[in-house]
Design a protein around this motif. Structure first.
Motif, mmCIF file in Angstrom:
data_model
loop_
_atom_site.group_PDB
_atom_site.id
_atom_site.type_symbol
_atom_site.label_atom_id
_atom_site.label_comp_id
_atom_site.label_asym_id
_atom_site.label_seq_id
_atom_site.Cartn_x
_atom_site.Cartn_y
_atom_site.Cartn_z
ATOM 1 N N THR A 1 0.815 -1.215 0.000
ATOM 2 C CA THR A 1 0.000 0.000 0.000
ATOM 3 C C THR A 1 0.850 1.268 0.000
ATOM 4 N N PHE A 2 2.143 1.116 -0.189
ATOM 5 C CA PHE A 2 3.069 2.259 -0.183
ATOM 6 C C PHE A 2 2.576 3.375 -1.081
ATOM 7 N N SER A 3 2.057 3.025 -2.238
ATOM 8 C CA SER A 3 1.655 4.035 -3.219
ATOM 9 C C SER A 3 0.460 4.872 -2.768
ATOM 10 N N THR A 4 -0.233 4.444 -1.726
ATOM 11 C CA THR A 4 -1.391 5.199 -1.244
ATOM 12 C C THR A 4 -1.012 6.277 -0.238
ATOM 13 N N ALA B 1 8.360 16.505 1.354
ATOM 14 C CA ALA B 1 7.249 15.570 1.234
ATOM 15 C C ALA B 1 6.892 15.404 -0.234
ATOM 16 N N ILE B 2 6.269 14.258 -0.544
ATOM 17 C CA ILE B 2 5.857 13.980 -1.912
ATOM 18 C C ILE B 2 4.527 13.253 -1.869
ATOM 19 N N THR B 3 3.629 13.632 -2.766
ATOM 20 C CA THR B 3 2.312 13.024 -2.780
ATOM 21 C C THR B 3 2.348 11.652 -3.452
ATOM 22 N N GLN B 4 1.194 10.999 -3.438
ATOM 23 C CA GLN B 4 1.141 9.594 -3.825
ATOM 24 C C GLN B 4 1.672 9.319 -5.233
ATOM 25 N N ASN C 1 8.332 0.380 -4.051
ATOM 26 C CA ASN C 1 7.976 0.731 -2.667
ATOM 27 C C ASN C 1 9.071 1.562 -1.999
ATOM 28 N N THR C 2 9.648 2.464 -2.748
ATOM 29 C CA THR C 2 10.804 3.202 -2.258
ATOM 30 C C THR C 2 10.673 4.692 -2.574
ATOM 31 N N ALA C 3 11.064 5.496 -1.604
ATOM 32 C CA ALA C 3 11.181 6.935 -1.795
ATOM 33 C C ALA C 3 12.644 7.323 -1.628
ATOM 34 N N TYR C 4 12.988 8.461 -2.215
ATOM 35 C CA TYR C 4 14.381 8.894 -2.203
ATOM 36 C C TYR C 4 14.469 10.346 -1.765
#
Length: 123
Positions: free
Chosen positions: A28-31, A50-53, A77-80
């Motif tokens: 559910t990471f993308s939500t 911050a970054i939105t979905q 499932n990763t943010a940078y």
């Protein structure tokens, strides 16, 4: 329950770059909206970015604007957090967190946090 794991921290000289990663354990990471925060010794934790979905909206603290870039890859499932032109005052533990709230600059709005990764910038 969402587990978040940050990586990519380390020691770098002023002017250098680092890329932090935040990997989530759930599909559910993308939500979620993803936020990055940092906490320097003796200071309160502060909002960084911050970054939105879908990644179409990003927000930055003024002190990092133009130097840091937040991004995400929902398939992984990763943010940078790409950090360029680092300064000694960027030294802190960096945390990623997730929220559904549009008030992403408010720490209390976040539901789950990672354990943090240390970034040290030498002068």
């Amino acid at each position: 329950q969402v587990q978040l794991a940050e990586s990519g921290g380390g020691l770098v000289q002023a002017g250098g770059s680092l890329r932090l990663s935040c990997t989530a354990s759930v599909h559910t990471f993308s939500t979620y909206i993803i936020g990055w925060y940092r906490q320097a010794p003796g200071k309160e934790r502060e909002f960084v970015a911050a970054i939105t979905q879908r990644g179409d909206v990003t927000d930055y603290a003024n002190v990092v604007k133009g130097r840091f870039t937040i991004s995400r890859d929902n398939a992984k499932n990763t943010a940078y957090l790409q950090m360029n032109r680092l300064k000694p005052e960027d030294t802190a533990a960096y945390y990623c967190a997730v929220t559904y709230s549009s008030s992403w600059e408010r720490e209390a709005e976040y539901d789950y946090w990672g354990q943090g990764t240390q970034v040290t910038v030498s002068s």
